[in-house]
Scaffold this active site. Sequence first.
Site, PDB file in Angstrom:
ATOM      1  N   GLU A 116      27.671  37.895 142.227  1.00  0.00           N
ATOM      2  CA  GLU A 116      28.289  38.068 140.950  1.00  0.00           C
ATOM      3  C   GLU A 116      29.450  37.013 140.816  1.00  0.00           C
ATOM      4  O   GLU A 116      30.055  36.152 140.020  1.00  0.00           O
ATOM      5  CB  GLU A 116      29.025  39.397 140.460  1.00  0.00           C
ATOM      6  CG  GLU A 116      29.423  39.539 139.095  1.00  0.00           C
ATOM      7  CD  GLU A 116      30.632  38.749 138.583  1.00  0.00           C
ATOM      8  OE1 GLU A 116      30.383  38.253 137.634  1.00  0.00           O
ATOM      9  OE2 GLU A 116      31.459  38.811 139.174  1.00  0.00           O
ATOM     10  N   ASP A 117      30.446  36.975 142.025  1.00  0.00           N
ATOM     11  CA  ASP A 117      31.670  36.100 142.232  1.00  0.00           C
ATOM     12  C   ASP A 117      31.701  35.714 143.703  1.00  0.00           C
ATOM     13  O   ASP A 117      31.258  36.587 144.399  1.00  0.00           O
ATOM     14  CB  ASP A 117      32.818  36.835 141.540  1.00  0.00           C
ATOM     15  CG  ASP A 117      33.955  35.740 140.989  1.00  0.00           C
ATOM     16  OD1 ASP A 117      33.794  34.721 141.245  1.00  0.00           O
ATOM     17  OD2 ASP A 117      34.881  36.385 140.604  1.00  0.00           O
TER      18      ASP A 117
ATOM     19  N   HIS B 206      32.533  43.555 139.374  1.00  0.00           N
ATOM     20  CA  HIS B 206      32.559  42.443 138.470  1.00  0.00           C
ATOM     21  C   HIS B 206      33.470  41.456 138.741  1.00  0.00           C
ATOM     22  O   HIS B 206      34.722  41.695 138.546  1.00  0.00           O
ATOM     23  CB  HIS B 206      32.738  42.891 136.849  1.00  0.00           C
ATOM     24  CG  HIS B 206      32.441  41.741 136.035  1.00  0.00           C
ATOM     25  ND1 HIS B 206      33.483  41.419 135.294  1.00  0.00           N
ATOM     26  CD2 HIS B 206      31.380  41.085 135.676  1.00  0.00           C
ATOM     27  CE1 HIS B 206      33.150  40.491 134.480  1.00  0.00           C
ATOM     28  NE2 HIS B 206      31.765  40.296 134.698  1.00  0.00           N
TER      29      HIS B 206
ATOM     30  N   ILE C 184      35.911  38.984 141.670  1.00  0.00           N
ATOM     31  CA  ILE C 184      36.677  39.358 143.026  1.00  0.00           C
ATOM     32  C   ILE C 184      37.629  38.393 143.047  1.00  0.00           C
ATOM     33  O   ILE C 184      37.601  37.133 142.522  1.00  0.00           O
ATOM     34  CB  ILE C 184      35.720  39.425 144.230  1.00  0.00           C
ATOM     35  CG1 ILE C 184      36.311  39.928 145.487  1.00  0.00           C
ATOM     36  CG2 ILE C 184      35.127  37.870 144.623  1.00  0.00           C
ATOM     37  CD1 ILE C 184      35.476  39.860 146.561  1.00  0.00           C
TER      38      ILE C 184
END
Length: 73
Positions: free
Chosen positions: A5-6, A66, A68
Amino acid sequence: ETGSEDIDILPNGLAFISSGLKYPGIKSLEPDKPGEIFLMNLNEDNPRAVELRISRGFDLASFNPHGISTYVD
């Protein structure tokens, strides 16, 4: 399986990667698997992502990262 996600990369080359974000109504390949945080050392010749162990007492079942970010002191 669930993708990243990140990612946040520190000046020393360590990268922290969040994975496992699930959105309501969007199909998940592993809906019962909690999210994860990985560490990758980009200074290595063949960097590999290693899953970090999450501390006891943390509600891992509901972990749905969601984004970082890191703080360097």
